[in-house]
Design an enzyme around this catalytic site. Structure first.
Site, mmCIF file in Angstrom:
data_model
loop_
_atom_site.group_PDB
_atom_site.id
_atom_site.type_symbol
_atom_site.label_atom_id
_atom_site.label_comp_id
_atom_site.label_asym_id
_atom_site.label_seq_id
_atom_site.Cartn_x
_atom_site.Cartn_y
_atom_site.Cartn_z
ATOM 1 N N ASP A 178 0.879 -1.176 0.000
ATOM 2 C CA ASP A 178 0.000 0.000 0.000
ATOM 3 C C ASP A 178 0.910 1.217 0.000
ATOM 4 O O ASP A 178 2.136 1.082 -0.098
ATOM 5 C CB ASP A 178 -0.936 -0.008 1.229
ATOM 6 N N HIS B 138 -2.906 3.514 -4.461
ATOM 7 C CA HIS B 138 -2.337 2.973 -3.206
ATOM 8 C C HIS B 138 -0.936 2.408 -3.427
ATOM 9 O O HIS B 138 -0.596 1.352 -2.888
ATOM 10 C CB HIS B 138 -3.243 1.879 -2.634
ATOM 11 N N GLU C 218 -9.951 3.060 -4.810
ATOM 12 C CA GLU C 218 -9.630 4.463 -4.537
ATOM 13 C C GLU C 218 -8.530 5.026 -5.439
ATOM 14 O O GLU C 218 -7.599 5.671 -4.978
ATOM 15 C CB GLU C 218 -9.223 4.624 -3.073
HETATM 16 C C1 TNX Z 1 -10.357 2.412 2.311
HETATM 17 S S1 TNX Z 1 -11.435 -0.585 2.071
HETATM 18 C C2 TNX Z 1 -9.441 1.489 1.890
HETATM 19 C C3 TNX Z 1 -8.268 1.190 2.711
HETATM 20 C C4 TNX Z 1 -8.191 2.077 3.915
HETATM 21 C C5 TNX Z 1 -9.560 2.232 4.516
HETATM 22 C C6 TNX Z 1 -9.575 3.049 5.758
HETATM 23 C C7 TNX Z 1 -10.525 -0.338 0.826
HETATM 24 C C8 TNX Z 1 -10.679 -1.231 -0.296
HETATM 25 N N1 TNX Z 1 -9.659 0.703 0.791
HETATM 26 O O1 TNX Z 1 -7.102 1.296 1.933
HETATM 27 O O2 TNX Z 1 -7.337 1.503 4.833
HETATM 28 O O3 TNX Z 1 -10.396 2.863 3.578
HETATM 29 O O4 TNX Z 1 -8.876 4.230 5.558
#
Ligand code: TNX
Length: 753
Positions: free
Chosen positions: A192, A265, A323
């Site tokens: 990440d 990420h 994201e």
């Molecule tokens: C979103 S859940 C994310 C994570 C973060 C989390 C909390 C997901 C698929 N992605 O990378 O840790 O929110 O911040």
């Protein structure tokens, strides 16, 4: 008969009586996840040092596992024999219809566990759960017969080792506990923004630089990682350690799903190899967490995935996909050129192109791609399996497109949320997700047809570790919620029973003590903040764990451990003039945790409305868009209005995140009685009766009323309410009413306008 000869049988008899007296046979109904069928029989099976475990070639590793467990936890030293027929515990391989199915038959002399290799392991887990949690032997067990098989083949739990690193022993302990609850997929979030945690020979800087979280902070070139409580930790797994963990997991029938995040990420990778990062046309240095969709990036990640695939036998590889800050691509000459060359209309299609290229590569190596639900955007890769995390919508859409789906939706399956009062719990992400909320979740949405249902292949709990610096804290967040996930994944849907599950947890907390697992103690369920028009209020406090103690105060000041404790259940009669702030401190004899709770019980006066001249069933509603605060709704025009008639659900399908709904009408009471009014919505709405707040949407559900206990006379009571229409509320009742004697009323009978 000599006196010696008489004494012997008497002594033996006394010994047996003592044994039965001090080590009573366990009532074995506390297995989690609940087996499909379990029947108790008369008689007892004794497990002591004389026992032999009979194995065949296929059940050998499970036999060794059982032998070790009994030695470590009970000091029992039993032998293994390859002749199953003459043993007390027999592990017998047998063909089964469902992978992981088993049959456990316990009689006076033998315990037979039969199934496929996986099923035998699960039968052994059921046996282990029947053992006393105090770690004492010899062990007396009530005879029983269990026939069991999993509901889903994917029963997952994630572990984010990027934000905070967890070492090999910590990961193994996590796997151990997963296996006890028949969870079988460990989703290992290895990369990440904050850290790259797996050795890749071809690109050593990924770990030399990318695993050094402390260097991120030092350089100041990138973000200071202020999102990490405790600052994150350095570390990575060598390939040997990865192999060791995979083998350890495989021996426990846990498959590891590696996740290598892309194209977002990815800051740790970009930090190590800046040329991977999304380059804007000025070439200026800035924080880069996005990969450029360049040929170099694709080659790099194909090399990385090749090494990952060499390590992990799992046919699935998770490539993230969540994201993605896609707009960054608009500034990247490489991405813009790619859009032109491939005819990609927007950045979503760039994302889709990226994922599809990786999919093609994985397919060429006989591997299947798993990604977060964002991979649906811009066109889903043909063979992808989708993890639905932003609620269920993505999973439902993917299942309708006949793609396999693992349900892991917010808020239910997010274990980085607090489990109780946000103000009193360690910092987490909102909203609170108590274990009850996890347990009440159902992975198969009723929006799916019987045929589409087949594509829901399982359920998974997720944990993100930005705010979780230690293994102890990790355990606190994940347990007991993971047990609820285990039951959703394994047990037949019809066997769901939250009261039974709560009771079963009692025994599990004994095991947590035995395994030195720092599970969070459950909250007392029955003290929500509430309003009432009673002057004499009765409250009964129950707790699932035996031997728990309660200290409480009525002035809102948290009692400390010097206050005099009482035992559950506690019945309180409270004279109520204005409001009482009940503060409770629950402790449990077997660990040092304390559960703190605060609830406000407020007296309100509620009067019936002047009888309306004409009424019709249902409530009026108005829908508002893009407004963030309900207090401003009255000054703008609704985009739609109409009547909600019941029993339909009153939440609307989300067409945007800020869809507010305002409702108006009456509650019609036909018979004077005491009523309990609650809401089925996850995020409670703001609801007023006779202009008095009886439920309130609030950041912290523990400080505002969540229900009302009202003595209501025959007549009409004016109601008004506001709520955010989102998918978490779909299919739930906005207002639920029952009498205190337990008679449930149908919304269609009492909601009018
Ligand atoms: C979103 S859940 C994310 C994570 C973060 C989390 C909390 C997901 C698929 N992605 O990378 O840790 O929110 O911040």
């Amino acid at each position: 008969m000599s006196s010696k000869n008489i004494a012997r049988p008497i002594l033996f008899f006394v010994a047996i009586c003592c044994f039965f007296y001090f080590n009573k046979a366990q009532a074995q109904y506390h297995i989690i996840p609940r087996p499909a069928e379990i029947a108790a029989k008369k008689g007892h099976f004794i497990l002591n040092n004389n026992a032999v475990i009979g194995i065949d070639e296929e059940s050998r590793s499970t036999g060794i596992y059982l032998q070790n467990y009994l030695a470590q936890n009970y000091g029992l030293h039993v032998r293994l024999r390859t002749k199953p027929t003459i043993a007390a515990i027999r592990l017998i391989n047998e063909a089964v219809d469902t992978k992981g199915a088993y049959h456990l038959r316990m009689t006076r002399n033998t315990t037979n566990i039969s199934g496929d290799a996986e099923g035998i392991f699960y039968g052994v887990q059921s046996l282990l759960q029947m053992l006393p949690a105090n770690g004492k032997a010899p062990i007396l067990l009530a005879e029983c017969d269990i026939t069991d098989a999993p509901r889903f083949q994917w029963r997952g739990l994630s572990l984010d080792v990027s934000r905070h690193f967890f070492n090999v022993d910590e990961v193994k302990k996590y796997i151990d506990v997963m296996a006890h609850y028949k969870l079988n997929v460990l989703h290992w979030h290895l990369t990440d923004d904050e850290g790259w945690r797996i050795q890749i020979d071809k690109y050593p800087k990924l770990t030399e630089i990318g695993s050094r979280v402390s260097d991120f902070a030092k350089t100041g070139q990138y973000r200071p990682l202020s999102n990490l409580v405790g600052g994150g930790s350095d570390g990575f797994y060598t390939k040997d350690q990865v192999r060791d963990i995979i083998k350890y997991a495989a021996d426990r029938f846990v498959t590891i799903l590696p996740e290598i995040e892309m194209p977002g990420h990815s800051e740790a990778a970009v930090f190590a190899y800046p040329e991977l990062g999304c380059q804007d046309s000025t070439g200026a240095k800035h924080r880069v967490e996005m990969l450029d969709p360049s040929e170099n990036t694709f080659h790099f990640y194909e090399d990385v995935l090749t090494e990952v695939m060499d390590l992990f036998p799992n046919p699935y590889i998770h490539i993230g996909g969540d994201e993605v800050e896609m707009d960054q691509w608009l500034k990247s000459p490489v991405a813009v050129a790619l859009m032109k060359k491939e005819g990609l209309k927007n950045v979503r299609e760039v994302q889709s192109y990226f994922i599809k290229r990786i999919e093609k590569f994985l397919l060429s190596k006989n591997k299947k791609l798993v990604g977060w639900d964002e991979i649906l955007e811009g066109g889903l890769a043909e063979s992808a399996t989708v993890m639905s995390w932003r609620g269920e919508a993505g999973g439902i859409a993917a299942a309708k497109m006949r793609h396999p789906v693992v349900m892991t939706p917010l808020p239910y399956m997010y274990f980085d949320a607090p489990q109780g009062n946000e103000l009193l719990e360690p910092i987490g992400w909102n909203p609170t997700v108590p274990w009850q909320m996890v347990y009440n979740y159902e992975p198969v949405s009723n929006k799916l047809s019987a045929d589409e249902t087949k594509y829901i292949i399982g359920v998974q709990g997720n944990i993100w570790t930005e705010k979780i610096p230690t293994s102890e804290h990790l355990e606190y967040m994940v347990f007991p919620r993971a047990l609820a996930t285990a039951e959703l994944g394994w047990s037949p849907r019809e066997s769901k029973d939250i009261t039974r599950f709560a009771d079963n947890m009692n025994h599990q907390y004994g095991f947590f003590k035995l395994w030195n697992l720092n599970a969070c103690l459950p909250y007392i369920d029955s003290i929500p903040s509430m309003v009432t028009n009673h002057h004499d209020y009765q409250l009964s406090l129950k707790y699932p764990l035996k031997h728990a103690q309660l200290r409480y105060a009525l002035d809102g000041k948290m009692p400390d451990s010097t206050a005099k404790p009482g035992t559950f259940p506690v019945l309180m009669r409270l004279p109520l003039k204005d409001s009482i702030k009940l503060a409770t401190l629950t402790s449990w004899t077997l660990n040092n945790q304390r559960v703190k709770q605060i609830a406000t019980i407020k007296h309100v006066d509620i009067n019936p409305a002047i009888e309306p001249r004409e009424t019709a069933p249902g409530l009026t509603h108005s829908v508002y868009k893009t407004i963030k605060n309900y207090t401003k709704l009255d000054s703008i025009a609704p985009v739609a209005s109409g009547i909600f008639s019941f029993p339909q659900p009153v939440a609307l399908a989300p067409e945007g995140t800020n869809t507010w709904v305002k409702i108006n009408g009456f509650i019609k009471i036909d018979a004077e009685d005491d009523y309990v009014i609650t809401s089925g919505f996850e995020y409670s709405p703001l609801l007023l009766i006779d202009n008095t707040k009886v439920m309130s949407m609030s950041k912290n559900r523990y400080s505002e009323p969540q229900q009302a206990l009202l003595h209501l006379k025959k007549g009409y009571y004016a109601i008004k309410g506001y709520y955010l229409a989102d998918e978490y509320n779909v299919a739930q009742d906005l207002i639920r009413m029952k009498t205190t004697k337990g008679k449930v009323l149908e919304p269609g009978e009492y909601l009018f306008h």
